[in-house]
Each structure stands twice: as structure tokens, then as C-alpha cells.
Design a protein around this motif. Structure first.
Motif, short mmCIF file in Angstrom:
data_model
loop_
_atom_site.label_atom_id
_atom_site.label_comp_id
_atom_site.label_asym_id
_atom_site.label_seq_id
_atom_site.Cartn_x
_atom_site.Cartn_y
_atom_site.Cartn_z
N SER A 243 0.83 -1.20 0.00
CA SER A 243 0.00 0.00 0.00
C SER A 243 0.87 1.25 0.00
O SER A 243 1.02 1.93 1.02
N THR A 244 1.44 1.59 -1.15
CA THR A 244 2.18 2.84 -1.32
C THR A 244 1.31 3.84 -2.06
O THR A 244 0.30 3.49 -2.67
N SER A 245 1.69 5.12 -1.98
CA SER A 245 0.97 6.21 -2.66
C SER A 245 -0.50 6.23 -2.30
O SER A 245 -1.36 6.54 -3.14
N ASN A 246 -0.81 5.88 -1.05
CA ASN A 246 -2.18 6.01 -0.57
C ASN A 246 -2.41 7.45 -0.13
O ASN A 246 -1.48 8.27 -0.09
N ILE A 247 -3.64 7.78 0.23
CA ILE A 247 -4.00 9.15 0.58
C ILE A 247 -4.82 9.12 1.88
O ILE A 247 -5.78 8.35 2.00
N VAL A 248 -4.44 9.98 2.83
CA VAL A 248 -5.22 10.14 4.05
C VAL A 248 -6.49 10.92 3.74
O VAL A 248 -6.44 11.98 3.10
N LYS A 249 -7.64 10.39 4.17
CA LYS A 249 -8.92 11.06 3.91
C LYS A 249 -9.62 11.52 5.19
O LYS A 249 -10.55 12.32 5.14
N GLU A 250 -9.22 11.02 6.35
CA GLU A 250 -9.87 11.35 7.61
C GLU A 250 -8.84 11.87 8.61
O GLU A 250 -7.63 11.73 8.41
N ASN A 251 -9.33 12.44 9.71
CA ASN A 251 -8.44 12.94 10.75
C ASN A 251 -7.84 11.81 11.58
O ASN A 251 -6.86 12.02 12.30
N ILE A 252 -8.45 10.63 11.51
CA ILE A 252 -7.94 9.47 12.23
C ILE A 252 -7.84 8.31 11.25
O ILE A 252 -8.79 8.02 10.51
N VAL A 253 -6.70 7.65 11.27
CA VAL A 253 -6.48 6.43 10.49
C VAL A 253 -6.31 5.28 11.48
O VAL A 253 -5.59 5.41 12.47
N THR A 254 -7.00 4.17 11.23
CA THR A 254 -6.82 3.00 12.07
C THR A 254 -6.20 1.87 11.25
O THR A 254 -6.48 1.74 10.05
N VAL A 255 -5.37 1.08 11.92
CA VAL A 255 -4.66 -0.02 11.27
C VAL A 255 -4.63 -1.21 12.21
O VAL A 255 -4.30 -1.06 13.40
N GLN A 256 -4.99 -2.37 11.70
CA GLN A 256 -4.74 -3.61 12.43
C GLN A 256 -4.24 -4.65 11.44
O GLN A 256 -4.69 -4.73 10.31
N SER A 257 -3.26 -5.42 11.90
CA SER A 257 -2.61 -6.38 11.00
C SER A 257 -2.06 -7.54 11.81
O SER A 257 -1.80 -7.42 13.01
N ASP A 258 -1.87 -8.67 11.14
CA ASP A 258 -1.24 -9.82 11.78
C ASP A 258 0.27 -9.80 11.62
O ASP A 258 0.95 -10.74 12.00
N SER A 259 0.81 -8.71 11.07
CA SER A 259 2.25 -8.58 10.86
C SER A 259 2.68 -7.15 11.14
O SER A 259 1.89 -6.21 10.98
N ASP A 260 3.93 -6.98 11.57
CA ASP A 260 4.47 -5.63 11.73
C ASP A 260 4.44 -4.90 10.39
O ASP A 260 4.74 -5.48 9.34
N LEU A 261 4.08 -3.62 10.44
CA LEU A 261 4.04 -2.79 9.24
C LEU A 261 4.82 -1.50 9.49
O LEU A 261 4.95 -1.04 10.62
N LEU A 262 5.33 -0.93 8.41
CA LEU A 262 5.87 0.42 8.46
C LEU A 262 4.79 1.39 8.01
O LEU A 262 4.15 1.20 6.97
#
Length: 270
Positions: A243-262
Motif C-alpha cells: 500500500s504505497t501512494s495512498n491518501i489520508v482522507k480522515e483525521n484518524i487512520v486505524t490499522v490492524q494487522s497480523d504482521s508488523d508494518l511500516l
């Protein structure tokens, strides 16, 4: 397979929440945003970003990694063209200089030693990077007293690619410590898979471009909110979707994953 998926779903649901905010890029740190973070600043041997004096103001401990001291000595006075360079150098005196001492100039080392800066020669250790040495030093110095420690690192991005990858690896070596790698253009930090993540976006200083990058292994299930192109239990891997070149659309971004992410997000120019 269904049972395995149910177990993974319950594991994700049981995770704690970890909040993130780039308030260190704001002129003043907010006082009503939950437990305050204690910032430490590490300066590596790359050009100082334009907001270095701001980071210095917010940090309570300032460490130069080897040749990073040259950058403080040479470049910080240029941020204050109407003041005497000697006054700036005395005002911005690092607490310690740590590393294998193969890059710092002798006159810079002598100057800061005379001002009382701690000089910690780790030339005997060639198995870890200067950033690794500095993070370990700060951890031992502060972490027991300050569980909300956040280490800001300038000069971690740009220059040689192997240096960049070495700096990213340090965030993985210390996953329980908040470490944020900074350049003039963007920041990078690790989102450990042990937590759900809630990222507060300060649109005046960061965004909208962002990315989530799997590091070290396949991220089989990642879900996000607050992005233009959200992920919904999506698999990410090198050689597949990242997921590169994505765009923030909200004041809060949430992320959950089964692996470490940058997590990376652009920093706005003034």
C-alpha cells in the motif's frame, strides 16, 4: 482452516490500542491529549531537516550519533542567521555523542567535550549501527522511568540506501520503543502487530500521501480505515500488493494487522 481463521480473528480482537500523533511537528505540544510522551532526539550524519530546532525544543534528551555532531556544529547556526554561531552552538549542546567515532571531526569532538557533552566511544562494537547504539543508550537511560518514551531520529532517511535499511531495521530491533525516522519529506515508524493502531493526523503539517509497508514477512490480514484506498483483511507482500501512494482522507487512520508494518506519511513544506 475456518477454526484457524476464527482464532486469528479473536487474537486481533484481543489486542490493545496504541495511539500515534505527530504533535512533535507542531509549535507547541498539546496538554489535553492523554499521557504526555517524553521525546528524545537522535541526530544522524545527514543534512538537518528544516524543523530540527522545533524537535530540539520538544525533546528532553539530545544525542548525536558520531558525525551527527558535525551537522549540529556546522548547520544549526544557519537556522539563526541573525545570531552569533558561537551562541547557537552553546545553546544547542548535545547531552552525549555516541558511536564508533569514525566520522566526527576532531575539532568538533574537542569543542563539545569542553562544553561538558558526554563522549561515548563504541568503536569496539562493529556489529551494530550508530543509531542502534544510541537507541540502546537512551533505553537504558530513560525507559524504566519513562514508559511513554518516543525517540525522534533526524538524518535517518536519504543518502545511502543500505544506511536507510539499517535504520529501519533498528525500529524492528526495538519494537516496544516508539522510534520515528524523519527527513524533510516524510516520517516512518513501526506499527507492531501486537496492537491495533489509531493514528491522529495533523493535516496542517503532514499528509496527504501515506503508505503501509510489510516488513520482514507477509502481512496476511490488514484492515484500515481513514484512507482513500482502505484495506479489508487484505494480504500485502513484496512481489504482490504493497500500500504505497495512498491518501489520508480522515483525521484518524486505524490499522490492524497480523504482521508488523511500516507507516509512512509525507511532511508538508512550509
Amino acid at each position: 482452516m475456518k477454526q484457524q481463521g476464527d482464532l486469528e480473528g479473536r487474537r486481533l480482537a484481543a489486542m490493545g490500542l496504541m495511539s500515534h500523533s505527530s504533535t512533535f511537528l507542531l509549535p507547541n505540544l498539546p496538554t489535553d491529549n492523554g499521557p504526555a510522551l517524553m521525546y528524545a532526539l537522535v541526530i544522524l550524519n545527514q543534512r538537518l531537516p528544516r524543523f530540527t530546532p522545533l524537535l530540539w525544543k520538544h525533546a528532553q534528551v539530545h544525542i548525536c550519533a558520531d558525525g551527527g555532531a558535525n551537522r549540529v556544529f556546522d548547520e544549526l547556526p544557519s537556522f539563526f542567521p541573525h545570531e552569533e554561531p558561537s551562541d547557537i552552538r552553546k545553546r544547542y549542546k548535545p547531552y552525549a555523542i555516541k558511536g564508533d567515532m569514525d566520522s566526527i571531526r576532531t575539532e568538533v569532538l574537542d569543542y563539545y567535550r569542553d562544553l561538558g557533552t558526554k563522549i561515548i566511544d563504541e568503536s569496539h562494537d562493529q556489529d551494530t549501527t550508530d543509531l542502534h547504539k544510541c537507541v540502546a543508550y537512551i533505553r537504558d537511560l530513560l525507559n524504566l522511568e519513562h514508559p511513554n518514551l518516543c525517540i525522534l531520529v533526524t538524518g535517518a532517511l536519504g543518502g545511502r540506501f543500505d544506511h536507510e535499511m539499517g535504520n529501519i531495521n533498528v525500529t524492528c530491533r526495538f519494537p516496544s520503543i516508539r522510534i520515528i525516522l524523519l527527513s524533510d519529506d516524510c516520517l516512518i515508524q513501526l506499527l507492531p502487530s501486537t496492537h491495533h493502531h489509531k493514528i491522529h493526523i495533523h493535516s496542517s503539517v503532514e499528509g496527504p500521501h501515506c503508505g503501509l509497508i510489510p516488513i520482514g514477512t507477509v502481512a496476511r490480514r490488514t484492515t484500515t480505515t481513514g484512507l482513500r484506498w482502505n484495506l479489508d483483511n487484505t494480504e500485502m507482500r513484496f512481489g504482490g500488493l504493497v500500500s504505497t501512494s495512498n491518501i489520508v482522507k480522515e483525521n484518524i487512520v486505524t490499522v490492524q494487522s497480523d504482521s508488523d508494518l511500516l507507516w509512512t506519511i509525507s511532511i508538508k513544506k512550509e
